[in-house]
Design an enzyme around this catalytic site. Structure first.
Site, short mmCIF file in Angstrom:
data_model
loop_
_atom_site.label_atom_id
_atom_site.label_comp_id
_atom_site.label_asym_id
_atom_site.label_seq_id
_atom_site.Cartn_x
_atom_site.Cartn_y
_atom_site.Cartn_z
N PRO A 2 0.84 -1.20 0.00
CA PRO A 2 0.00 0.00 0.00
C PRO A 2 0.88 1.25 0.00
O PRO A 2 1.77 1.40 0.83
CB PRO A 2 -0.79 -0.12 1.31
N GLU A 3 0.64 2.13 -0.95
CA GLU A 3 1.39 3.39 -1.01
C GLU A 3 0.50 4.51 -0.49
O GLU A 3 -0.63 4.28 -0.06
CB GLU A 3 1.89 3.63 -2.42
N HIS A 90 -4.87 -13.67 10.15
CA HIS A 90 -4.00 -12.48 10.08
C HIS A 90 -4.68 -11.20 10.56
O HIS A 90 -4.15 -10.12 10.36
CB HIS A 90 -3.44 -12.27 8.68
N ARG A 109 1.90 -10.56 6.22
CA ARG A 109 3.37 -10.61 6.33
C ARG A 109 3.89 -9.93 7.59
O ARG A 109 5.06 -9.99 7.88
CB ARG A 109 3.99 -10.00 5.07
N LYS A 150 23.85 15.78 -5.37
CA LYS A 150 23.40 14.41 -5.09
C LYS A 150 23.63 13.53 -6.32
O LYS A 150 23.15 13.85 -7.41
CB LYS A 150 21.92 14.39 -4.71
#
Length: 269
Positions: A2-3, A90, A109, A150
């Protein structure tokens, strides 16, 4: 995984059911998540959830004694169900509400977490986070100045939470393609003009994903169990070898920072 859009969609999904409700009981069925679930979370019992906020990919259920911090990890999801509905495998943490609903954190997980933040304190996980991408604090000149000298690839640079939070792998791929920027290009060699093009695209891409309910890949579902639909609009992510939508060149996939990176070698410079 999930973002940010998926987490924001989750926040919007649970809010009508959880906000201003009394938490009648907290059940920790499995405290062994990414970090052990602290006993302080039980302080929510008997208190009203006064707000539900998001910071980066963390959700904060706030009450007068502090906030429960939830993170969905790699495979987690939040569901609002009837309190008497049997647990699913879960389901690690649940908050029973006075409206006879239950908010459940399910995470196969267990890379997600449920932590606690005391009032007037900022949890150490939140202290060093950069600006939210959909706010005015995320703007091109700031990113340009941070990027000077960078040498890290620009894709990894914009995925750095110290630069901006919540630009995950999918949305970094998509945004760089739309901006025509090679993801391998050193961040310090991207011009201000190109950052001025990229930042609005990142904002638009994330906002569109939120509007459309997040991106359904393997693990994400909205709080009501409905899938998101943004995956249908992905231009490069997951399309290795398929023709570029602009020039028909086969898309290339490489690994940057151990993450899948798909781009067009013709359109992205």
């Amino acid at each position: 995984m999930p973002e940010l859009p998926e987490v924001e969609v989750s926040r919007m999904g649970i809010t009508p059911h959880v906000l201003n409700q009394v938490v009648t009981k907290v059940n920790i069925h499995n405290a062994s998540m990414r970090w052990p679930v602290p006993d302080e979370v039980y302080q929510l019992e008997g208190l009203v959830v006064s707000s539900i906020e998001r910071r980066a990919k963390y959700l904060l259920l706030e009450c007068e004694l502090g906030s429960a911090i939830l993170h969905l990890g790699m495979s987690g999801n939040l569901r609002v169900v009837n309190a008497n509905e049997p647990l699913k495998k879960h389901d690690h943490v649940e908050f029973i509400l006075a409206n006879n609903k239950a908010l459940r954190l399910n995470d196969p997980r267990r890379f997600g977490c449920c932590l606690w933040q005391a009032p007037n304190e900022e949890h150490k996980l939140l202290v060093k986070l950069g600006p939210e991408p959909l706010t005015d604090d995320f703007f091109a000149k700031r990113v340009y100045e941070q990027s000077r000298n960078k040498k890290v690839p620009v894709k990894q640079f914009i995925m750095n939470n110290a630069v901006v939070v919540g630009v995950g792998n999918i949305y970094a791929n998509e945004s760089l393609f739309k901006a025509g920027i090679d993801p391998r290009k050193e961040a310090g060699k991207v011009s201000l003009k190109r950052y001025q093009a990229l930042i609005p695209i990142i904002k638009d891409t994330l906002a569109a994903a939120i509007t459309q309910g997040g991106t359904t890949l393997k693990d994400f579902a909205q709080s009501d169990g409905k899938p998101g639909y943004f995956a249908q609009q992905l231009l490069v992510y997951g399309r290795k070898g398929q023709p570029c939508v602009n020039c028909d060149t086969a898309l290339t996939e490489i690994r940057l920072g151990q993450r899948s990176t798909v781009f067009c070698e013709v359109c992205q410079k």
